[in-house]
Scaffold this active site. Structure first.
Site, PDB file in Angstrom:
ATOM      1  N   LYS A  81       1.102  -1.618  -0.048  1.00 20.41           N
ATOM      2  CA  LYS A  81      -0.384   0.152   0.119  1.00 20.41           C
ATOM      3  C   LYS A  81       0.925   1.161  -0.024  1.00 20.41           C
ATOM      4  O   LYS A  81       2.119   0.858   0.848  1.00 20.41           O
ATOM      5  CB  LYS A  81      -0.816  -0.284   1.180  1.00 20.41           C
ATOM      6  CG  LYS A  81      -2.189   1.130   1.255  1.00 20.41           C
ATOM      7  CD  LYS A  81      -2.829   0.933   2.642  1.00 20.41           C
ATOM      8  CE  LYS A  81      -4.276   1.827   2.097  1.00 20.41           C
ATOM      9  NZ  LYS A  81      -5.012   2.041   4.030  1.00 20.41           N
ATOM     10  N   SER A 156      -9.814   1.922   2.740  1.00 21.91           N
ATOM     11  CA  SER A 156      -9.119   2.546   1.791  1.00 21.91           C
ATOM     12  C   SER A 156      -7.626   2.235   0.979  1.00 21.91           C
ATOM     13  O   SER A 156      -7.430   2.410  -0.046  1.00 21.91           O
ATOM     14  CB  SER A 156      -8.296   3.893   2.770  1.00 21.91           C
ATOM     15  OG  SER A 156      -7.249   3.357   3.448  1.00 21.91           O
ATOM     16  N   SER A 180      -9.638  -0.517   6.883  1.00 18.12           N
ATOM     17  CA  SER A 180      -9.324  -0.216   5.473  1.00 18.12           C
ATOM     18  C   SER A 180      -8.547  -1.306   5.035  1.00 18.12           C
ATOM     19  O   SER A 180      -8.658  -1.810   3.720  1.00 18.12           O
ATOM     20  CB  SER A 180      -8.329   0.985   4.797  1.00 18.12           C
ATOM     21  OG  SER A 180      -9.252   2.678   4.906  1.00 18.12           O
TER      22      SER A 180
END
Ligand code: GLN
Length: 504
Positions: A81, A156, A180
């Site tokens: 990420k 997210s 997330s």
């Protein structure tokens, strides 16, 4: 598509470590898959092909020289990420304000992955500074859900979850401040784990809300998540909130769970998370999951956590408050973007940079947080929310006297169409109804695939929550459930992702 990309990380590791397939080949086939499908999926913000191939070559050379693999995941590719700092790649957090910033140091997570010989393929798309539930708040455009490319993959960490479901990577990294890791896992039919707060180092993880943020593994199977968990977890002197305790033995717990016997375990169904407002197909898959847990021998008990009803409201005071403070450092002086526009003073540069660099959701939360913390309102908003947080922790403590783990749906709906909620912040926030309590209390929780919703054929996640440092029992239940579900459905859910239409 080379069929090997549909393998799990543990299968790939076995092939690489036995010398049947090289890490270089495995890495190359994933890079080819990314080149083929990512123009449509947009899971990646940055692909580091050369660096990945050179890590793979190092792992291969060490194995060829007769060395033991550096870890059980040595040579296996992973998607990181874009919120973890990386010395050799940009780190944008999905924000224009960090465009062009190359960090001077690696996050502890990045460093541990490198030390374990994990091959980092690149950085994945995310809602700006990890605020959002759809990845539509990325400044670089949305990620699409491989199950249906008109839909969101959650957020997210939608990029990481989509990369797994699209077979672009067998492992990925996420961060979970309010859901997330877990909500994108649910919406893409993958596995996502939020470790106990302090279980995985936050050093070099660009802060969203520091008292809630936690990094964790994303994978297609529970075993793969556990293998990655053990690479990541453990005390880090560089993070003062890091826990100095032995890492829970999650891989052993998965092997035990996979034997399919949950007798003697009490599974608490959270009463507050089952009623109206949940999509019928989510409720159906959840009920089927409860039946499966009961068939495995678990004792189902109903538990009530009355303050969970206030978790979302309290979270949306605490999170923006911390965000407004954490994002103050992006001032046009130190990192990435700087907008000058002939400004006469430093204040004018800061204002112009922040105006141009932050998206609407980041600005909304900075304003909400600044307001909640302002003199005269602090006690009424932030102070009250902190009291609710304590009550949520007490609800967990009481519930864990009646049950070893708690369960609920991970998210109230399946993946929704791109564009549906992006202009309706409250509708977007409601995605995290079930995931937020674990962040507020700091205990561990995960999402595991629970089948497809009847009405739309899209994945549903089962959330399993356990006490702080209770990862072993949580993984054990998840592994038992996964094995039972796979046996009942003739194979793992992830293998049923419809073939992606790749434009020629
Ligand atoms: N979707 C939640 C939010 O927007 C959670 C974000 C996260 O976990 N980083 O705040």
């Amino acid at each position: 598509m080379n069929e090997l990309v549909r393998s799990t990380a543990s299968e790939l590791a076995a092939l690489i470590h036995s010398g049947e397939v090289s890490s270089a080949e495995v890495t190359r086939m994933h890079l080819e898959r990314i080149a083929a499908v990512d123009p449509e999926i947009h899971a990646f913000l940055h692909v580091a092909g050369d660096a990945a191939l050179s890590t793979a070559a190092e792992v291969d050379a060490a194995l060829a020289a007769g060395e033991q693999p550096r870890s059980p995941l040595a040579g296996v590719p992973l998607a990181l990420k874009d919120v973890f700092t990386t010395v050799d790649m940009p780190t944008t957090c999905g924000s224009k304000i960090l465009d062009g910033w190359q960090p001077p140091y690696d996050a502890t997570v990045t460093a541990r992955l490198r030390a374990a010989g994990v091959v980092i393929l690149g950085k994945t798309n995310m809602d700006e500074f990890a605020m959002g539930s759809s990845t539509e708040h990325s400044a670089f455009g949305p990620t699409r859900n491989p199950w249906d490319t008109r839909r969101v993959p959650g957020g997210s960490g939608g990029g990481s979850a989509a990369s797994l479901a699209a077979f672009e990577a067998p492992l990925a990294m996420g961060t979970d401040t309010g859901g997330s890791i877990r909500q994108p896992a649910a919406l893409t039919g993958t596995v996502g784990v939020k470790p106990t707060y302090g279980g995985v180092s936050r050093y070099g993880l660009v802060a969203c809300a520091s008292s809630l943020d936690q990094a964790g593994p994303c994978a297609r199977t529970v075993l793969d998540a556990a293998l990655l968990h053990e690479v990541l977890a453990g005390h880090d002197p560089l993070d003062s909130t890091s826990i100095d305790e032995p890492v829970p033995a999650v891989v052993d717990a998965v092997r035990r769970g996979a034997q399919g016997d949950l007798r003697g375990l009490r599974v608490g169904m959270v009463k507050e998370f089952a009623g109206d407002g949940y999509q019928p197909g989510v409720q159906g898959a959840y009920r089927a999951a409860l039946d499966q847990l009961s068939a495995l021998g678990a004792e189902l008990v109903e538990v009530s956590c009355p303050h969970f009803d206030y978790a979302l409201a309290a979270y949306y005071l605490i999170l923006p408050s911390e965000v407004s403070s954490n994002l103050a450092r992006f001032d046009g002086m130190r990192y990435g973007l700087r907008v000058d526009n002939g400004a006469a003073t430093a204040e004018e540069v800061m204002a112009a940079t922040r105006e141009a660099g932050f998206g609407a959701e980041a600005k909304r939360r900075i304003m909400l947080g600044t307001y909640a913390l302002s003199s005269g309102y602090y006690e009424a908003y932030y102070g009250q929310a902190q009291k609710v947080r304590t009550l949520i922790s007490r609800d967990f403590t009481a519930a864990f006297t009646k049950a070893d783990v708690l369960v609920s749906p991970t998210a109230p709906t399946t993946a929704f169409p791109i564009g549906e909620k992006v202009d309706d912040p409250l509708a977007m926030y409601l995605n995290d109804l079930c995931t937020i309590p674990a962040n507020m209390a700091g205990n561990t929780a995960m999402s595991v695939p629970a089948g497809l919703a009847e009405e739309d054929g899209l994945p549903v996640g089962l959330q399993i929550m356990a006490p702080a440092l209770g990862e072993a029992v949580m993984y054990r239940v998840a592994a038992a459930f996964e094995a039972a579900r796979d046996a009942a459905e003739g194979g793992p859910l992830f293998r049923r992702v419809p073939g992606l239409e790749v434009p020629a």
